[in-house]
Scaffold this motif. Structure first.
Motif: not given
Length: 150
Positions: A13-16, A60-69, A93-101
């Motif tokens: 997943v990736a999110f800002d 970030v959970g809202h950006r993941r397909d929980q059912r699929a995993f 974490l601060q505003a402006g961080d761009s994260l990948r998990g």
């Protein structure tokens, strides 16, 4: 299936980390420290921008397909409960961080229940890195799949 999934990548997943979401999450969790809602207060405290609350990473959970995993792990969604969630922060974490998990299976075992039947316990770990590839947060989730009802 116990143990054979260890090391499997479940999802990516990736999110800002967004200023507006920090503010909304802070309000929703009744956070009172102004470093989470006032950029001037955050800068006065030594941060570049608004500081995310310690549990902000859950958005970030809202950006993941929980059912699929859950299906990928071979779990029956209707019998799954969350046993625990832990976070280990390398830095805030601060505003402006761009994260990948990347979320991986780090544990998968069956245990006998105290009231009979068995349960499956799956432990997942997600490592989040920033735009430079530097680790920022590690999250560990323990999922428990209860045995089938008789």
């Amino acid at each position: 299936m116990s143990g054979e999934l260890i090391g499997t990548i479940v999802d990516k997943v990736a999110f800002d980390v967004e200023r507006g979401k920090i503010w909304e999450f802070s309000r929703a969790t009744f956070t009172t420290d102004p470093v989470h809602t006032d950029a001037d207060a955050a800068r006065a405290a030594g941060f570049d921008d608004l500081l995310a609350t310690p549990t902000h990473i859950v958005v970030v959970g809202h950006r993941r397909d929980q059912r699929a995993f859950v299906e990928k792990l071979g779990l029956a969604l209707e019998r799954v409960v969350v046993g625990s969630v832990r976070w280990q922060y390398v830095r805030p974490l601060q505003a402006g961080d761009s994260l990948r998990g990347v979320r991986r299976v780090v544990g998968d075992e069956r245990r006998e229940g105290k009231r009979g039947g068995s349960m499956r316990i799956v432990t997942l770990e997600t490592e989040y890195v920033d735009s430079t590839g530097t680790p920022v947060v590690r999250q560990q989730d323990v999922l428990i799949e209860r045995g089938k009802s008789a």
